[in-house]
Each structure stands twice: as C-alpha cells, then as structure tokens.
Design a protein around this motif. Structure first.
Motif, PDB file in Angstrom:
ATOM      1  N   VAL A 173       0.888  -1.215  -0.041  1.00 23.11           N
ATOM      2  CA  VAL A 173       0.114  -0.145  -0.094  1.00 23.11           C
ATOM      3  C   VAL A 173       1.064   1.138  -0.114  1.00 23.11           C
ATOM      4  CG1 VAL A 173      -1.840   1.354   1.264  1.00 23.11           C
ATOM      5  CG2 VAL A 173      -1.724  -1.182   1.265  1.00 23.11           C
ATOM      6  N   ALA A 174       0.696   2.281  -0.835  1.00 24.64           N
ATOM      7  CA  ALA A 174       1.502   3.351  -1.092  1.00 24.64           C
ATOM      8  C   ALA A 174       0.458   4.468  -1.402  1.00 24.64           C
ATOM      9  CB  ALA A 174       2.618   3.077  -2.184  1.00 24.64           C
ATOM     10  N   PRO A 175       0.816   5.692  -0.954  1.00 25.76           N
ATOM     11  CA  PRO A 175       0.213   6.659  -1.253  1.00 25.76           C
ATOM     12  C   PRO A 175       0.526   7.633  -2.727  1.00 25.76           C
ATOM     13  CG  PRO A 175       2.238   7.272   0.106  1.00 25.76           C
ATOM     14  CD  PRO A 175       2.148   5.993  -0.251  1.00 25.76           C
ATOM     15  N   THR A 176      -0.643   8.213  -3.219  1.00 28.53           N
ATOM     16  CA  THR A 176      -0.469   8.873  -4.521  1.00 28.53           C
ATOM     17  C   THR A 176       0.113  10.314  -4.435  1.00 28.53           C
ATOM     18  OG1 THR A 176      -2.712   9.594  -4.227  1.00 28.53           O
ATOM     19  CG2 THR A 176      -2.238   7.303  -5.247  1.00 28.53           C
ATOM     20  N   VAL A 177       0.341  10.669  -3.500  1.00 34.50           N
ATOM     21  CA  VAL A 177       0.618  12.096  -3.199  1.00 34.50           C
ATOM     22  C   VAL A 177       1.149  12.351  -1.969  1.00 34.50           C
ATOM     23  CG1 VAL A 177      -1.700  12.948  -2.332  1.00 34.50           C
ATOM     24  CG2 VAL A 177      -0.168  14.476  -3.337  1.00 34.50           C
ATOM     25  N   GLY A 178       2.258  13.260  -2.060  1.00 32.72           N
ATOM     26  CA  GLY A 178       2.757  13.708  -0.816  1.00 32.72           C
ATOM     27  C   GLY A 178       1.925  14.715   0.055  1.00 32.72           C
ATOM     28  N   GLY A 179       2.326  14.703   1.208  1.00 29.87           N
ATOM     29  CA  GLY A 179       1.449  15.710   2.259  1.00 29.87           C
ATOM     30  C   GLY A 179       1.892  15.507   3.788  1.00 29.87           C
ATOM     31  N   ASN A 180       3.179  15.327   3.887  1.00 29.01           N
ATOM     32  CA  ASN A 180       3.200  15.088   5.655  1.00 29.01           C
ATOM     33  C   ASN A 180       3.319  16.580   5.904  1.00 29.01           C
ATOM     34  OD1 ASN A 180       5.821  15.955   4.530  1.00 29.01           O
ATOM     35  ND2 ASN A 180       7.119  14.612   5.269  1.00 29.01           N
ATOM     36  N   ASP A 181       3.126  17.615   5.539  1.00 25.73           N
ATOM     37  CA  ASP A 181       3.357  18.806   5.940  1.00 25.73           C
ATOM     38  C   ASP A 181       2.004  19.520   6.035  1.00 25.73           C
ATOM     39  OD1 ASP A 181       2.712  19.082   3.335  1.00 25.73           O
ATOM     40  OD2 ASP A 181       4.051  21.220   3.052  1.00 25.73           O
ATOM     41  N   GLN A 182       1.060  18.637   5.860  1.00 24.08           N
ATOM     42  CA  GLN A 182      -0.500  19.177   5.849  1.00 24.08           C
ATOM     43  C   GLN A 182      -1.098  18.895   7.412  1.00 24.08           C
ATOM     44  OE1 GLN A 182      -2.268  20.839   3.366  1.00 24.08           O
ATOM     45  NE2 GLN A 182      -0.098  20.749   2.734  1.00 24.08           N
ATOM     46  N   PRO A 183      -1.721  20.050   7.910  1.00 24.38           N
ATOM     47  CA  PRO A 183      -2.117  19.688   9.189  1.00 24.38           C
ATOM     48  C   PRO A 183      -3.461  18.845   9.395  1.00 24.38           C
ATOM     49  CG  PRO A 183      -2.947  21.976   8.474  1.00 24.38           C
ATOM     50  CD  PRO A 183      -1.988  21.270   7.438  1.00 24.38           C
ATOM     51  N   GLU A 184      -4.292  18.772   8.621  1.00 25.45           N
ATOM     52  CA  GLU A 184      -5.369  18.018   8.724  1.00 25.45           C
ATOM     53  C   GLU A 184      -5.066  16.426   8.374  1.00 25.45           C
ATOM     54  OE1 GLU A 184      -5.348  20.571   6.502  1.00 25.45           O
ATOM     55  OE2 GLU A 184      -6.806  21.999   7.159  1.00 25.45           O
ATOM     56  N   ALA A 185      -5.782  15.720   9.247  1.00 24.32           N
ATOM     57  CA  ALA A 185      -5.502  14.215   9.060  1.00 24.32           C
ATOM     58  C   ALA A 185      -5.752  13.728   7.756  1.00 24.32           C
ATOM     59  CB  ALA A 185      -6.237  13.414  10.235  1.00 24.32           C
ATOM     60  N   ASN A 190       0.574   9.800   4.693  1.00 23.77           N
ATOM     61  CA  ASN A 190       1.018   8.518   5.210  1.00 23.77           C
ATOM     62  C   ASN A 190       0.098   7.957   6.186  1.00 23.77           C
ATOM     63  OD1 ASN A 190       3.312   8.463   3.850  1.00 23.77           O
ATOM     64  ND2 ASN A 190       4.339   9.909   5.254  1.00 23.77           N
ATOM     65  N   GLU A 191      -0.524   8.648   6.760  1.00 26.92           N
ATOM     66  CA  GLU A 191      -1.626   8.093   8.040  1.00 26.92           C
ATOM     67  C   GLU A 191      -2.652   7.320   7.291  1.00 26.92           C
ATOM     68  OE1 GLU A 191      -3.759   7.780  11.517  1.00 26.92           O
ATOM     69  OE2 GLU A 191      -1.561   7.678  10.829  1.00 26.92           O
ATOM     70  N   ILE A 192      -3.096   7.912   6.230  1.00 25.18           N
ATOM     71  CA  ILE A 192      -4.214   7.077   5.496  1.00 25.18           C
ATOM     72  C   ILE A 192      -3.619   5.788   4.863  1.00 25.18           C
ATOM     73  CG2 ILE A 192      -5.597   7.080   3.486  1.00 25.18           C
ATOM     74  CD1 ILE A 192      -6.044  10.308   3.614  1.00 25.18           C
ATOM     75  N   THR A 193      -2.356   6.027   4.313  1.00 22.43           N
ATOM     76  CA  THR A 193      -1.648   4.466   4.013  1.00 22.43           C
ATOM     77  C   THR A 193      -1.625   3.517   5.105  1.00 22.43           C
ATOM     78  OG1 THR A 193      -0.384   5.752   2.305  1.00 22.43           O
ATOM     79  CG2 THR A 193       0.583   3.588   3.118  1.00 22.43           C
ATOM     80  N   ARG A 194      -1.173   4.198   6.253  1.00 21.82           N
ATOM     81  CA  ARG A 194      -1.016   3.243   7.461  1.00 21.82           C
ATOM     82  C   ARG A 194      -2.543   2.550   7.919  1.00 21.82           C
ATOM     83  NH1 ARG A 194      -2.168   2.947  12.618  1.00 21.82           N
ATOM     84  NH2 ARG A 194      -3.209   5.116  12.559  1.00 21.82           N
ATOM     85  N   LEU A 195      -3.505   3.409   7.801  1.00 17.14           N
ATOM     86  CA  LEU A 195      -4.953   3.031   8.316  1.00 17.14           C
ATOM     87  C   LEU A 195      -5.323   1.972   7.257  1.00 17.14           C
ATOM     88  CD1 LEU A 195      -6.531   6.261   9.045  1.00 17.14           C
ATOM     89  CD2 LEU A 195      -6.140   4.475  10.650  1.00 17.14           C
ATOM     90  N   ILE A 196      -5.060   2.383   5.910  1.00 21.18           N
ATOM     91  CA  ILE A 196      -5.538   1.401   4.885  1.00 21.18           C
ATOM     92  C   ILE A 196      -5.034  -0.013   4.836  1.00 21.18           C
ATOM     93  CG2 ILE A 196      -5.785   0.983   2.275  1.00 21.18           C
ATOM     94  CD1 ILE A 196      -7.801   2.782   3.026  1.00 21.18           C
ATOM     95  N   ALA A 197      -3.666  -0.055   4.962  1.00 22.48           N
ATOM     96  CA  ALA A 197      -2.843  -1.203   5.135  1.00 22.48           C
ATOM     97  C   ALA A 197      -3.235  -2.098   6.172  1.00 22.48           C
ATOM     98  CB  ALA A 197      -1.335  -0.743   5.212  1.00 22.48           C
TER      99      ALA A 197
END
Length: 348
Positions: A173-185, A190-197
């Motif tokens: 499972v891998a993300p389609t876009v970066g976004g580790n600097d975004q404040p909203e969950a 990466n958090e969504i990737t972890r949850l889906i995995a």
C-alpha cells in the motif's frame, strides 16, 4: 414481487350472483365475454383468492372458461399487473445504468447514508456506510501478495479507512501524493496509507515528502532513495483507491498547498490525487504544479483497477468529468448520489 389491480365496473354493469351463459362463449368467442362477467371472475380470483376451480363453481362454468375469462380481463385492462422490483434489484438496476452512462466498468452502491444528528454532516457518517462497498470493490480487484495498491488523500478515503475493508494480505500500500506537511489528518497521506494497510492486512510504504515542495527542495527529494522507492511503485500499481474532490474554488476544505487565488483553477471542476481537471476531463495546471509530488493523471489511465469513492451532489460535475477523463474505471457511491448523477446525465 407484483401487485395486481382490478378495475371496478359500474354498479349497473355488475352481474347477478349466478350469471347465466358463462359457458356459452366458445374459444373463438372469448373476446365477446360480457365485461361484468370478466370483472366478477377477476374479483373472485385476484381479490378473494379463490382458485380457478372455485371460481368455476361460483360462476357455474368450467375451469377452461375461467382461464379464458382471466386472460381476457387482463387483455381488456380490467386486471392490471404491476411488477415491483425488490430493493436489491432496484439498486442493481441503478448501478448498471449509471455505469453505462459514465462508461465505467462498474458502480458499487452502498446503503443509503443515514441522516446526520445535530451538529453533524454527512462527512461524519459516510465512512461506516461506504466501507463495505469499498471492501467489495477491492475484493473484486483480485489483488495478490506483492501487488501495489495506491491510495489518495482526502476526507472520504480517510473516513472509509476507519473501518474494516477487504483482506488483502501482502499487498503493498502506497500513497499517491505527498502531504506530510498538511495539518488535517485527511491530507496526511502516510496516515491514510497506514490505516488502509492495517484494514487490508497489507504492507505500508510511506512517502516522506510535502505535496508541493519549494524549487530548491524538489530536486533533492526526487533523488532521495526513500522517496524514489515509493515513486518507483507507482508505475507498477495494480489498483488505486481515490477520492474525488469538488470544484476547488467552491470548497471550504482544501489542502493548503493549492493556490486558490490562481486564475487557472477557475476552469477546474474537480481533482483526483491532487491533480485538477476541467469539465472535459483535461488536466488543469497552476503555478508550481510542475513540482507536485503526485501520480500523474495520465498514469492513472494505465492502472488496471481504479476505484473512485465519492458522495454528495457537490461532486456531480467532478465525478462526471473524472470519469470522462478516464482517471477511474469504477465508482463507489451511495444511492442518492447515484440517482442525482443519472438524472443530471439524462437531462444534459
């Protein structure tokens, strides 16, 4: 399941309780049965649940004549039969019609969204309703251990990721876009990737990069081995699960890197994987979008199974344009959105 209706005859036309000559008409004269006799036979059979033998006895005729009476009653409109599909058949018809209208491989419908309680919106209740439908779509993708499943950011995918999905052990499972600097969950890919995995028993692969790095940072990120490892998974994806964003200039919630003041975004009606497109499904660029670390729209067209999950009338144009662009070939939505989409397509 069916309903039948008998058309009540005028009071003066009703037969007596023991009609005479019911058997007088031959097969060739079936069309000349009195309307009052047809009505009485139909009423006994359909309304009072009498058998044909009982109707024949009541009317003093044969079962063969009763059969002809009932057939003639239907032909002349005294009996009207309405076939009412059960809910699951009606839903299946809706999904098939919408899939054809959008030129998609399939449309998977969830149960209807419940009415949100006080102070809540459909965003707060959609995850648990959509998750089983997303699970069915993922199960049908036929993913095997080692296959790559890409997931996008966004509120809808984030809410779905809170619930159990299909078991896909060993899937990458891998993300389609970066976004580790975004404040909203829901923009933290990466958090969504972890949850889906976790929900599919897969193996997460994280992308430690902002979605839109600055000009100086961008080239160094592309050369970073940990970034390259994820980017090299993208061309090998077998499946992608993505949300569909509403028109960017009409949204109250949007990633911070999106320059909503950009005039070019006025033409955008939606996005997938943070890539914007216009009403015809053509890409819409904005200043700096050449540095966007996200799967290209063209690349999505080459992934075998691309599943969009979206609900809400504010996304009608976005869904239609995304399907028109070929960025997803399956759609998961609720019946209300599906009906609204179909009505819109049939009126345009």
């Amino acid at each position: 399941m069916f309903r039948w209706h008998t058309r009540r005859m005028p009071r003066t036309a009703r037969p007596s309780s023991t009609p005479a000559g019911a058997d007088s008409a031959t097969d060739g004269e079936a069309g000349h049965f009195p309307a009052s006799l047809l009505y009485q036979a139909a009423k006994l059979y359909y309304t009072e649940d009498a058998t044909q033998a009982e109707v024949a006895n009541r009317l003093g005729t044969s079962r063969a004549t009763v059969s002809r009476l009932l057939a003639e009653a239907k032909r002349r409109g005294i009996v009207r039969i309405e076939v009412v599909p059960p809910a699951e058949v009606a839903v299946g018809d809706l999904s098939d019609r919408l899939a054809r209208a959008l030129s998609l491989t399939s449309v998977v419908l969830s149960l209807p969204l419940p009415t949100p309680g006080p102070g809540r919106s459909h965003l707060d209740v959609m995850g648990g309703v959509l998750a089983p439908a997303v699970g069915r779509a993922l199960s049908a993708a036929g993913l095997l251990p080692g296959d790559v499943l890409l997931v996008s950011s966004g509120r809808t995918v984030y809410e779905v990721a809170q619930y159990d999905l299909a078991p896909l052990p060993g899937v990458l499972v891998a993300p389609t876009v970066g976004g580790n600097d975004q404040p909203e969950a829901w923009y933290q890919t990466n958090e969504i990737t972890r949850l889906i995995a976790d929900r599919v028993a897969g193996r997460p692969n994280y992308l430690f990069a902002p979605a839109l790095p600055g000009p100086d940072l961008y080239p160094s990120l592309l050369n970073d081995p940990t970034i390259q490892r994820v980017l090299h998974l993208w061309p090998h994806a077998r499946c992608a699960l993505m949300g569909v964003g509403a028109p960017p200039l009409m949204r109250a919630d949007i990633p911070r890197f999106v320059p909503t003041e950009s005039t070019s975004l006025r033409a955008a009606v939606g996005d997938v994987c943070s890539r914007f497109f216009d009403r015809a499904g053509e890409p819409v660029e904005f200043e700096g979008s050449d540095r966007l670390i996200a799967v290209e729209l063209e690349a999505l067209r080459h992934i075998p199974v691309t599943i969009a999950v979206a609900v809400g009338t504010d996304k009608i144009d976005s869904i239609i344009a995304g399907a028109r662009g070929g960025y997803f070939n399956q759609l998961v939505t609720d019946p209300a959105t599906a009906s609204a989409l179909l009505n819109h397509l049939e009126q345009t």
